[in-house]
Design a protein around this motif. Structure first.
Motif, PDB file in Angstrom:
ATOM      1  N   SER A  22       0.825  -1.196   0.000  1.00  0.00           N
ATOM      2  CA  SER A  22       0.000   0.000   0.000  1.00  0.00           C
ATOM      3  C   SER A  22       0.866   1.255   0.000  1.00  0.00           C
ATOM      4  CB  SER A  22      -0.907   0.009   1.238  1.00  0.00           C
ATOM      5  OG  SER A  22      -1.560   1.250   1.362  1.00  0.00           O
ATOM      6  N   ARG A  23       0.443   2.253  -0.778  1.00  0.00           N
ATOM      7  CA  ARG A  23       1.126   3.536  -0.814  1.00  0.00           C
ATOM      8  C   ARG A  23       0.499   4.511   0.182  1.00  0.00           C
ATOM      9  NH1 ARG A  23       0.533   4.615  -7.082  1.00  0.00           N
ATOM     10  NH2 ARG A  23      -1.474   3.692  -6.558  1.00  0.00           N
ATOM     11  N   PHE A  24      -0.410   4.025   1.002  1.00  0.00           N
ATOM     12  CA  PHE A  24      -1.112   4.884   1.938  1.00  0.00           C
ATOM     13  C   PHE A  24      -0.144   5.458   2.980  1.00  0.00           C
ATOM     14  CE2 PHE A  24      -3.198   5.314   6.089  1.00  0.00           C
ATOM     15  CZ  PHE A  24      -4.162   6.251   5.777  1.00  0.00           C
ATOM     16  N   ALA A  25      -0.308   6.717   3.281  1.00  0.00           N
ATOM     17  CA  ALA A  25       0.475   7.375   4.328  1.00  0.00           C
ATOM     18  C   ALA A  25      -0.457   8.267   5.128  1.00  0.00           C
ATOM     19  CB  ALA A  25       1.605   8.200   3.728  1.00  0.00           C
ATOM     20  N   LEU A  26      -0.264   8.276   6.427  1.00  0.00           N
ATOM     21  CA  LEU A  26      -1.087   9.127   7.276  1.00  0.00           C
ATOM     22  C   LEU A  26      -0.815  10.593   6.967  1.00  0.00           C
ATOM     23  CD1 LEU A  26      -0.628   7.302  10.698  1.00  0.00           C
ATOM     24  CD2 LEU A  26      -2.726   7.374   9.332  1.00  0.00           C
ATOM     25  N   PRO A  27      -1.850  11.421   7.010  1.00  0.00           N
ATOM     26  CA  PRO A  27      -1.620  12.846   6.774  1.00  0.00           C
ATOM     27  C   PRO A  27      -0.800  13.465   7.895  1.00  0.00           C
ATOM     28  CG  PRO A  27      -3.861  12.470   7.537  1.00  0.00           C
ATOM     29  CD  PRO A  27      -3.263  11.121   7.281  1.00  0.00           C
ATOM     30  N   MET A  28      -0.022  14.466   7.549  1.00  0.00           N
ATOM     31  CA  MET A  28       0.801  15.153   8.544  1.00  0.00           C
ATOM     32  C   MET A  28      -0.076  16.023   9.433  1.00  0.00           C
ATOM     33  SD  MET A  28       3.994  17.776   7.923  1.00  0.00           S
ATOM     34  CE  MET A  28       4.911  16.473   7.080  1.00  0.00           C
ATOM     35  N   TYR A  29       0.216  15.999  10.707  1.00  0.00           N
ATOM     36  CA  TYR A  29      -0.510  16.844  11.652  1.00  0.00           C
ATOM     37  C   TYR A  29       0.316  18.086  11.954  1.00  0.00           C
ATOM     38  CZ  TYR A  29      -2.827  18.415  15.926  1.00  0.00           C
ATOM     39  OH  TYR A  29      -3.479  19.162  16.870  1.00  0.00           O
ATOM     40  N   ARG A  30      -0.341  19.217  11.943  1.00  0.00           N
ATOM     41  CA  ARG A  30       0.328  20.486  12.241  1.00  0.00           C
ATOM     42  C   ARG A  30      -0.220  21.050  13.554  1.00  0.00           C
ATOM     43  NH1 ARG A  30      -0.149  20.059   6.787  1.00  0.00           N
ATOM     44  NH2 ARG A  30       1.694  20.567   5.523  1.00  0.00           N
TER      45      ARG A  30
END
Length: 364
Positions: A2-10
């Motif tokens: 899977s190429r899925f990556a969690l979104p970055m949190y700011r």
């Protein structure tokens, strides 16, 4: 792969004047058990920061909407009103942009892409005519990621196991490691066990749809039989239950909560009859969830949605989103969840039996 990556949190920019100059949060003592001070701050589903000393902003962990913030020494806890005791220090102030030393961060996972928005457009709401292809593909990616890197919590109604293929598919998902926790009522487990013992659910064949002779006794006979074993676990370990969802849950040591109802038959051993004890057990799993899939059970779905924040603070201090999917044929059920505060839930409007069969095939 899977190429899925969690979104970055700011995290918020605490150097901006309105946060840099914000006051330290105030805490006032409770005067009576279960009663919060006037002007108490009620928590939301979003990440919330509390300034406990000048320049020291603390992100709440294990949050839950409609609760209060209790300070115990240097620790902040999010607790239900019923847990408050005389003398407990509770955060007060209802302004959410730092004015009271509390900041509700609603844009932590925003991409900042700034998609254009047309003044007028068709099909902007979710209905059974909505395209769900991207929702399915996103869900597949999330589940593959969270099987190894998260906690996947399922919330299920009995419709999930009223169909032979759907029941097998859900059990297969458990066996394949895509189910880390299960929240349900007496009915899902009862009819799954009835299926294991009699191949019926409420007396109707789960494949043939034929009414069994004296089939209206089957769910009661199933409860009685499991009580004879002493527990669902013993029924599985002793070979009395050889297939189905509860068999898979027990054999894979999946945590589950069966929350009782005023209308329950029996109920099965292991069903939690005290509503607040059941809520505590449900929250213990909800607070670990990184993905929630709620299927064809409006009340359990809304309850879980109210317990589940939009974010999870991981052991290393990083922050990730909690994904919440509601799967139901009813547009009303999905709308009701949003109305009750679960603004981050994604709806897939379809027959839940088709959904679970297709999901299992896609994850093979």
């Amino acid at each position: 792969m899977s190429r899925f990556a969690l979104p970055m949190y700011r995290h918020p920019d605490f150097s901006v004047p309105e946060l840099r100059d914000a006051p330290v949060a105030r805490f006032e003592p409770c005067q009576r058990d279960g009663v919060a001070p006037a002007d108490y701050h009620a928590t939301a589903i979003y990440p919330e920061y509390v300034q406990t000393a000048r320049g020291k902003w603390i992100l709440l962990r294990h949050s839950r909407m409609d609760c209060v913030i209790r300070k115990v020494n240097d620790t902040l806890e999010v607790v239900e009103f019923r847990r408050l005791k005389v003398g407990d220090l509770v955060a007060v102030g209802r302004r959410e942009n730092g004015e009271d030393g509390i900041y509700v961060h609603t844009t932590g996972f925003a991409s900042g892409g700034g998609e254009s928005c047309e003044t007028f457009a068709f099909r902007t709401s979710t209905s059974r005519e909505t395209s769900f292809s991207i929702d399915y593909d996103t869900l597949y990616d999330i589940l593959r990621h969270d099987r190894e890197n998260g906690f996947i919590l399922w919330v299920g109604g009995p419709a999930v196991i009223f169909d032979s293929d759907a029941r097998k598919a859900f059990a297969s998902l458990v066996d394949k490691g895509y189910v880390h926790g299960l929240l349900a009522g007496n009915a899902l487990a009862t009819h799954d066990l009835e299926g294991a013992l009699y191949e019926t659910a409420l007396g109707q064949g789960i494949y043939s749809k034929k009414q069994a002779s004296m089939g209206h006794y089957h769910h009661l006979d199933a409860i009685n039989a499991i009580k004879g074993y002493g527990s669902i676990e013993q029924a599985v370990h002793q070979g009395g239950v050889r297939d189905g969802v509860m068999r898979a849950v027990v054999e894979n040591k999946v945590d589950y909560v069966l929350a009782g109802s005023i209308r329950d038959d029996g109920p099965l051993p292991g069903v939690v009859g005290d509503v607040y004890a059941a809520q505590d057990c449900m929250r213990a799993l909800a607070r670990k969830a990184t993905t929630v899939i709620a299927m064809a059970t409006q009340l359990h779905t809304i309850a879980t949605g109210n317990m589940t924040p939009s974010y999870q603070v991981l052991e290393d201090g990083s922050v990730r989103p909690v994904y919440f999917f509601i799967v139901d044929m009813s547009e009303f059920a999905a709308g009701k969840l949003a109305d009750r505060g679960s603004l981050t839930a994604h709806a897939i409007l379809t027959n839940v039996q088709d959904f679970i069969v297709n999901l299992n095939r896609a994850l093979d």
